[in-house]
Design an enzyme around this catalytic site. Structure first.
Site: not given
Length: 186
Positions: A51-52, A144, A148, A177
């Site tokens: 879990d980063v 988000y 990013k 995606v």
């Protein structure tokens, strides 16, 4: 959404990326996903659950990779979550979690393997996974997009820092995606 796998391939590549697809298919794990050990052997490599967003998990990832395979020369930071919400509905928790995984997670994985990349010299590589959202932005994804965008800035800074050593640092910014995680974020 928070868990990520570290993946070691025969050429010394380490990556941290989401295991979202595997968990969504269902199975016997306590979180509703498949039962999975912290270290799984694969043909030509192995996976380490990580879990980063948890610094100790990234340290364990590093230690397990080093114990099993020694130093790596290529780091791929590919962790991420994407949740859709109007900005007015974007809670502090959603904001903090998104940045912790998408941006700080990339920092943690890169930092953990930084000495390996430096030691690899001209063979060293750092690859960050950004998003097309980092380049153009999208409505209802402020956390988000911000995370990013941060990955792109982080990548540019590292690229300039490592250029004199001829170590490359790049970001890949894929477009949409069609995955279950992306569909849930809509």
């Amino acid at each position: 959404f928070r868990r990520a796998d570290g993946l070691l391939a025969p050429d010394g590549l380490i990556g941290a990326g989401p295991d979202q697809e595997r968990r969504q298919r269902g199975g016997g794990g306590e979180d509703g996903g498949p039962a999975m050990h912290d270290h799984v052997s694969l043909p030509g490599g192995f996976a380490v659950r990580c879990d980063v967003a948890v610094p100790a998990d990234v340290t364990r990832l590093h230690d397990e990779v080093h114990r099993a395979a020694g130093p790596v020369s290529i780091v791929v930071a590919n962790s991420g979550i994407a949740r859709s919400a109007r900005f007015a509905d974007t809670s502090e928790e959603l904001w903090a979690e998104t940045l912790a995984i998408n941006l700080t997670g990339a920092y943690r994985v890169t930092r953990a393997f930084w000495p390996d990349v430096i030691a690899a010299g001209k063979r060293g590589r750092v690859i960050q996974i950004g998003s097309v959202a980092a380049r153009i932005g999208f409505a209802y994804t402020s956390a988000y997009c911000a995370s990013k965008h941060g990955v792109i800035g982080f990548t540019r800074a590292l690229a300039l820092e490592l250029a004199p050593r001829q170590i490359t640092v790049n970001a890949l910014c894929p477009g949409w995606v069609d995955t279950e995680m992306a569909a849930q974020g809509m």
